[in-house]
Design an enzyme around this catalytic site. Structure first.
Site, PDB file in Angstrom:
ATOM      1  N   ASP A  25      -5.636   7.416  -5.949  1.00 56.40           N
ATOM      2  CA  ASP A  25      -4.556   6.775  -5.199  1.00 56.40           C
ATOM      3  C   ASP A  25      -5.001   5.371  -4.800  1.00 56.40           C
ATOM      4  OD1 ASP A  25      -1.988   7.786  -3.181  1.00 56.40           O
ATOM      5  OD2 ASP A  25      -3.047   5.910  -2.761  1.00 56.40           O
ATOM      6  N   ARG A  63       7.137   7.389  -2.759  1.00 55.23           N
ATOM      7  CA  ARG A  63       7.477   8.350  -3.787  1.00 55.23           C
ATOM      8  C   ARG A  63       7.637   9.719  -3.140  1.00 55.23           C
ATOM      9  NH1 ARG A  63       3.932   9.163  -9.109  1.00 55.23           N
ATOM     10  NH2 ARG A  63       2.278   9.296  -7.585  1.00 55.23           N
ATOM     11  N   ASP A  81      -4.891   4.579  -1.002  1.00 57.51           N
ATOM     12  CA  ASP A  81      -5.984   5.248  -0.263  1.00 57.51           C
ATOM     13  C   ASP A  81      -7.319   4.582  -0.540  1.00 57.51           C
ATOM     14  OD1 ASP A  81      -4.384   7.077   0.995  1.00 57.51           O
ATOM     15  OD2 ASP A  81      -4.768   8.703  -0.438  1.00 57.51           O
ATOM     16  N   THR A 118      10.163  15.207  -5.776  1.00 60.33           N
ATOM     17  CA  THR A 118      10.990  14.737  -6.908  1.00 60.33           C
ATOM     18  C   THR A 118      10.332  13.598  -7.666  1.00 60.33           C
ATOM     19  OG1 THR A 118      12.079  13.075  -5.548  1.00 60.33           O
ATOM     20  CG2 THR A 118      13.078  15.274  -5.579  1.00 60.33           C
TER      21      THR A 118
HETATM   22  N1  URA Z   1      -0.104   5.777  -7.589  1.00 64.98           N
HETATM   23  C1  URA Z   1      -1.457   5.741  -7.431  1.00 64.98           C
HETATM   24  O1  URA Z   1      -1.941   5.175  -6.459  1.00 64.98           O
HETATM   25  N2  URA Z   1      -2.233   6.300  -8.364  1.00 64.98           N
HETATM   26  C2  URA Z   1      -1.744   6.918  -9.463  1.00 64.98           C
HETATM   27  O2  URA Z   1      -2.510   7.396 -10.275  1.00 64.98           O
HETATM   28  C3  URA Z   1      -0.338   6.967  -9.607  1.00 64.98           C
HETATM   29  C4  URA Z   1       0.454   6.384  -8.664  1.00 64.98           C
END
Ligand code: URA
Length: 210
Positions: A201, A105, A204, A109
């Site tokens: 995330d 991502r 992560d 943007t």
């Molecule tokens: N990707 C993620 O890992 N967490 C989110 O909250 C949104 C996208």
């Protein structure tokens, strides 16, 4: 037919999800819980697979026993977080074919950028399950499904752990023929595109990167 949106409200799924959301949960536990939940979601998402029968001989007599019909299904991991779902689903369906879609991502943007694509042949004759734990804006998920359709897939389902209403709306607009199975629908996205309350995330948290 699966409903367009299935939220798996089973107590085991919800209990495990709460532990995953907790910021104090370790990488090790997060990964294990994701694997466990992925198997419970897989149970739902494969509920209506085509069946046939096979003539077998039990120790007692012959019978026509139920068995899954058709070609092996294809599991498509949307990198990198999709791999956390893939591990568990593969344990449950070890004969599945596996593909990978690499999209990241763009932080400015929030649009998806493709960097890897390798999927099994004959997608047109397989049930295809796309895997991504977080359905956030829905942009990368919709783009991944676009690619799978370009490769011939017609029978696609989408598995995630958490979905934002914005992501569901985006997917429904782009791919109304792709049912979504998730463990929860959260409130909204924040200004960084993260799901609220969410779990942070997912990549992560499962890989211990930050
Ligand atoms: N990707 C993620 O890992 N967490 C989110 O909250 C949104 C996208």
């Amino acid at each position: 037919m699966l409903d367009y949106l299935t939220v798996v409200r089973h107590p085991l799924v919800q209990h495990k999800l709460t532990i995953m959301r907790d910021r104090e949960t370790s990488t090790n536990s997060f990964r294990r819980l994701l694997r466990e939940i992925s198997q419970l979601l897989a149970y739902e998402i494969t509920r209506e697979m085509e069946m046939t029968t096979r003539r077998i001989q039990t120790p007692i007599c012959e019978m026509d026993a139920p068995t899954i019909d058709g070609k092996k299904l294809a599991l498509i991991s949307i990198l990198r977080a999709g791999n956390g779902l893939l591990d568990g689903v593969l344990e449950l369906i070890p004969a599945a074919r596996v593909g990978f879609v690499g999209l990241y991502r763009d932080p400015e943007t929030l649009q998806p950028v493709q960097y890897y694509y390798k999927v099994p042949t004959d997608l047109q004759s397989r049930l295809v399950i796309a895997l991504d734990p977080m359905l956030a804006t829905g942009n990368s998920s919709a783009a991944a499904i676009d690619l799978l359709k370009q490769s011939g897939a017609t029978n696609i389902r989408f598995m995630c752990l958490l979905a934002a209403p914005e992501g569901i709306a985006r997917m429904k607009e782009a791919h109304p023929d792709v049912p979504i199975v998730t463990a929860a629908v959260d409130e909204r996205l924040n200004e960084h595109g993260y799901i609220v309350p969410g779990l942070g995330d997912a990549g992560d948290r499962m890989f211990g990167t930050k």
